[in-house]
Design an enzyme around this catalytic site. Structure first.
Site, mmCIF file in Angstrom:
data_model
loop_
_atom_site.group_PDB
_atom_site.id
_atom_site.type_symbol
_atom_site.label_atom_id
_atom_site.label_comp_id
_atom_site.label_asym_id
_atom_site.label_seq_id
_atom_site.Cartn_x
_atom_site.Cartn_y
_atom_site.Cartn_z
ATOM 1 N N SER A 82 0.239 -1.565 0.177
ATOM 2 C CA SER A 82 -0.160 -0.230 -0.176
ATOM 3 C C SER A 82 1.023 1.051 -0.646
ATOM 4 C CB SER A 82 -1.119 -0.410 0.993
ATOM 5 O OG SER A 82 -1.805 -0.915 0.804
ATOM 6 N N THR A 135 -1.338 4.158 3.273
ATOM 7 C CA THR A 135 -2.522 5.017 2.629
ATOM 8 C C THR A 135 -2.561 6.416 2.512
ATOM 9 O OG1 THR A 135 -2.840 2.695 1.637
ATOM 10 C CG2 THR A 135 -4.036 4.870 0.791
ATOM 11 N N GLU A 257 -10.110 7.197 2.002
ATOM 12 C CA GLU A 257 -9.538 5.333 1.642
ATOM 13 C C GLU A 257 -11.007 3.936 2.217
ATOM 14 O OE1 GLU A 257 -6.076 2.258 2.354
ATOM 15 O OE2 GLU A 257 -6.755 3.764 3.651
ATOM 16 N N ASP A 262 -9.223 -4.488 2.033
ATOM 17 C CA ASP A 262 -7.676 -4.746 2.099
ATOM 18 C C ASP A 262 -7.566 -5.822 3.777
ATOM 19 O OD1 ASP A 262 -4.205 -4.280 3.290
ATOM 20 O OD2 ASP A 262 -4.928 -5.618 0.796
ATOM 21 N N HIS A 266 -6.793 -10.355 2.614
ATOM 22 C CA HIS A 266 -5.723 -10.615 3.463
ATOM 23 C C HIS A 266 -6.613 -12.092 4.311
ATOM 24 C CE1 HIS A 266 -2.542 -8.675 2.675
ATOM 25 N NE2 HIS A 266 -2.662 -6.960 2.751
ATOM 26 N N ASP A 304 -5.091 0.886 -4.760
ATOM 27 C CA ASP A 304 -4.077 0.685 -4.860
ATOM 28 C C ASP A 304 -3.732 -0.806 -5.341
ATOM 29 O OD1 ASP A 304 -3.268 0.419 -1.399
ATOM 30 O OD2 ASP A 304 -4.711 -0.704 -2.577
ATOM 31 N N HIS A 305 -4.171 -1.841 -5.207
ATOM 32 C CA HIS A 305 -4.016 -2.719 -5.508
ATOM 33 C C HIS A 305 -5.080 -3.641 -5.070
ATOM 34 C CE1 HIS A 305 -3.371 -3.864 -1.445
ATOM 35 N NE2 HIS A 305 -2.835 -3.345 -1.162
HETATM 36 ZN ZN LIG Z 1 -2.500 -5.416 1.715
#
Ligand SMILES: [Zn+2]
Length: 367
Positions: A82, A135, A257, A262, A266, A304-305
């Site tokens: 990130s 971030t 954000e 995210d 995970h 961001d991904h």
């Molecule tokens: Zn992450």
């Protein structure tokens, strides 16, 4: 006499004409977006958005007509983290994973939030995590490692930001204070409180009204999950941020954000992803309502991904149910992420691009 009568008619007409011309040119030539709002769904790939779409139709994200895709690889790494992902968006530069808005040989890369301040605009960040986390930090600080959250807190406090909404007060209080996450006696919170209202409770947050304002609503980075039904939501923080920042008629930059999409990735936890996606989409609705009314606000939504390598295998769109799905990893992936845009120059964010192109384009619009 006749000449005098003609000039009495012609001169005002000329004035009106010049005035209209001035008005048109002023409003067309430098139609730079007065405001730029960048929303980042951390870990939000196409499968995460589709999961939201299965449970909510229409989503606010369906209100966008312009879309693109962005590559997210970082400097020397196929898969980004990130810190590098957000740095590409905030500065237009590729950096190594873990680095925040600077090069490893110490060059600080100017961020879009800093550019806003240079122009006399306001700037702020909103996140469902610590404001010193990777971030948000990539827009308002410069450090060689994202783990230096105590140093990031000092940099934030020593600067003049206008909105700082999230969590992480533990990094802002000296080590002797219970709950401190610092190993020294520095007190960035005190510095912040000297220059802005700082809310540490939901009640205090609700009373925030003036610019500048901060809210650190939890000790650590672990802002409550959307499913915890915490009193203050991402939607509410976004709404308050827009209300406060739009007091500056020169305009503003805001980064919002959705941090925990995210974390759901995970944990390979579909329900967590779904709830955070819908909470993010609520905030998207607030931002679009603002931009549609304002008519001079550029809105960009991206990630961001992607996290989890999520694939969707069975379910029912009509009955809003996702049954079969699979995660290829507990980490990030290099799959391109979506880019949605609305407002002045939105078309410049369409098509396939790199994450650094988004940062460069935003900065070029405020050249
Ligand atoms: Zn992450």
């Amino acid at each position: 006499m006749r000449k005098k009568r003609i000039s009495l008619i012609v001169i005002p007409i000329i004035f009106v004409f010049l005035f209209v011309l001035l008005f048109i040119t002023r409003n067309t030539v430098n139609k730079q977006p007065r405001n730029i709002i960048l929303m980042i769904g951390d870990g939000m790939g196409i499968s995460q958005i589709t999961t939201g779409r299965i449970y909510r139709h229409p989503m606010h994200m369906e209100r966008f007509n312009i879309m693109g895709l962005a590559t997210t690889y970082s400097k020397k790494q196929f898969i980004t983290d990130s810190a590098a992902g957000a740095t590409a968006l905030s500065t237009g530069y590729k950096v190594e994973n873990g680095v925040i808005a600077m090069s490893l040989d110490g060059e600080r890369y100017p961020t879009i939030a800093e550019r806003a301040k240079e122009l006399g605009k306001s700037a702020g960040v909103v996140a469902t995590t610590g404001i010193t986390h990777a971030t948000p930090a990539a827009f308002i600080s410069h450090v060689e490692s994202r783990n230096m959250q105590d140093v990031i807190a000092e940099q934030i406090a020593n600067n003049t930001w206008d909105v700082l909404f999230g969590s992480g007060w533990g990094y802002f209080v000296p080590q002797h204070v219970e709950g401190s996450l610092r190993n020294d006696d520095k007190n960035p919170l005190e510095i912040l409180q000297q220059k802005m209202q700082v809310a540490l409770t939901p009640e205090e947050f609700k009373n925030l009204a003036n610019i500048p304002a901060a809210a650190l609503l939890h000790r650590t980075n672990n802002f409550p999950k959307a499913s915890d039904n915490f009193e203050i939501t991402l939607e509410m923080m976004t709404h308050k941020a827009l209300k406060i920042l739009s007091k500056n008629n020169k305009g503003f930059f805001l980064m919002v954000e959705g941090s925990q999409i995210d974390w759901g990735g995970h944990e390979n936890d579909m329900i967590y992803i779904r709830d955070e996606m819908l909470a993010f989409d609520d905030a998207v609705g607030v931002v679009l309502d603002f931009a549609e009314k304002d008519k001079n606000t550029l809105v960009i939504i991206t990630a961001d991904h992607e996290t989890g390598g999520m694939s969707l295998l069975s379910g029912d769109f009509e009955n809003h149910e996702l049954i079969g799905y699979h995660f290829a990893t507990k980490g990030h992936t290099a799959t391109m992420v979506p880019v949605f845009s609305y407002g002045p120059y939105a078309e410049r964010f369409g098509g396939i691009q790199d994450n650094t192109d988004i940062g460069k384009m935003m900065l070029s619009l405020w050249k």
